[in-house]
Design a protein around this motif. Structure first.
Motif, PDB file in Angstrom:
ATOM      1  N   GLU A   1       0.824  -1.209   0.000  1.00 13.85           N
ATOM      2  CA  GLU A   1       0.000   0.000   0.000  1.00 13.85           C
ATOM      3  C   GLU A   1       0.858   1.260   0.000  1.00 13.85           C
ATOM      4  O   GLU A   1       0.514   2.259  -0.651  1.00 13.85           O
TER       5      GLU A   1
ATOM      6  N   SER B   1      -3.301  -4.841  -6.619  1.00 18.96           N
ATOM      7  CA  SER B   1      -2.710  -4.602  -5.308  1.00 18.96           C
ATOM      8  C   SER B   1      -3.185  -5.642  -4.297  1.00 18.96           C
ATOM      9  O   SER B   1      -2.429  -6.052  -3.404  1.00 18.96           O
ATOM     10  N   LEU B   2      -4.425  -6.099  -4.437  1.00 20.09           N
ATOM     11  CA  LEU B   2      -4.927  -7.144  -3.540  1.00 20.09           C
ATOM     12  C   LEU B   2      -4.151  -8.445  -3.738  1.00 20.09           C
ATOM     13  O   LEU B   2      -3.847  -9.152  -2.772  1.00 20.09           O
TER      14      LEU B   2
ATOM     15  N   LEU C   1      -4.661   1.618  -4.843  1.00 18.84           N
ATOM     16  CA  LEU C   1      -4.504   1.078  -3.490  1.00 18.84           C
ATOM     17  C   LEU C   1      -5.454  -0.080  -3.217  1.00 18.84           C
ATOM     18  O   LEU C   1      -5.144  -0.953  -2.407  1.00 18.84           O
ATOM     19  N   TRP C   2      -6.614  -0.093  -3.868  1.00 16.88           N
ATOM     20  CA  TRP C   2      -7.579  -1.174  -3.647  1.00 16.88           C
ATOM     21  C   TRP C   2      -7.919  -1.919  -4.940  1.00 16.88           C
ATOM     22  O   TRP C   2      -8.883  -2.654  -5.004  1.00 16.88           O
TER      23      TRP C   2
END
Length: 216
Positions: A82, A104-105, A99-100
């Motif tokens: 993050e 990124s996950l 970020l989401w």
């Protein structure tokens, strides 16, 4: 587990704080290093093995406890993912939604896995148990050797003008693996045994990285 008394264990709030601060630093520094360092060093900044060092180091620092080193490693790497995307937003105006985003996950899921594994190995490297110390130290060198193998494998599929940088990165990565075994090994006996153990571990790591798609 590493041989250390319960009284010597680090307080959980301190562990959590260090993991968060370390993750913030790792993600931001990684982005800046990729932008500012010359090649082939910029390639090394983007190395998954380098991120594993962060989890390993905090595991070695935490040292004690059944789950604390693994937890600290996972938190550090998740926060680092993050932090990387946040730094990209602040420095190069990338979309904050990264970020989401699914990517990124996925990286955070890899961070949990790698953090648990290398946080634990970091703690093992500080153990008075010879076999744990050897395996823990060997694992850190092995991840660099495995990544060097992946980089060499990619040589056949990249443009000729980029192959010199790729080869140099592979050599530097392997050298880092060797150097880290020397640094984290507590005795020369441990270092030599860890170097021997790193060879089969690197082969397993290479197979795992290839299966996960890092070798293409």
């Amino acid at each position: 587990m590493p041989d250390i008394s319960a009284a010597a264990r680090r307080p959980f709030p301190l562990i959590l704080s260090v993991a968060i601060v370390g993750g913030l630093a790792l993600g931001a520094v990684d982005l800046v290093a990729q932008r500012e360092l010359p090649y082939p060093w910029a390639n090394l900044a983007n190395s998954s093995a380098v991120w594993a060092v962060g989890a390993f180091a905090i595991g070695a620092w935490v040292r004690a406890g059944r789950w604390q080193p693994a937890f600290a490693g996972a938190v550090l790497l998740v926060v680092a993912v993050e932090s990387y995307y946040l730094a990209a937003t602040l420095i190069q105006n990338d979309d904050l939604a990264n970020l989401w985003a699914p990517t990124s996950l996925i990286w955070m899921a890899f961070g949990v896995l790698a953090g648990v594994v290398f946080g634990t190995f970091g703690a093992w490297s500080r153990s008075v148990s010879l076999w744990r110390s050897v395996v823990g130290t060997a694992a850190l060198g092995a991840v660099f050797f495995a990544e060097a193998g992946v980089l060499l494998r990619r040589q056949t599929s990249i443009e000729p003008e980029y192959r010199a940088d790729g080869l140099a990165t592979a050599v530097i990565t392997a050298a880092f693996g060797l150097a880290l075994i020397v640094v984290f090994g507590r005795t020369w006996r441990t270092r030599l045994l860890a170097l021997a153990a790193a060879v089969p571990l690197a082969a397993l790591g290479f197979a795992g990285l290839t299966a996960a798609g890092f070798g293409s």
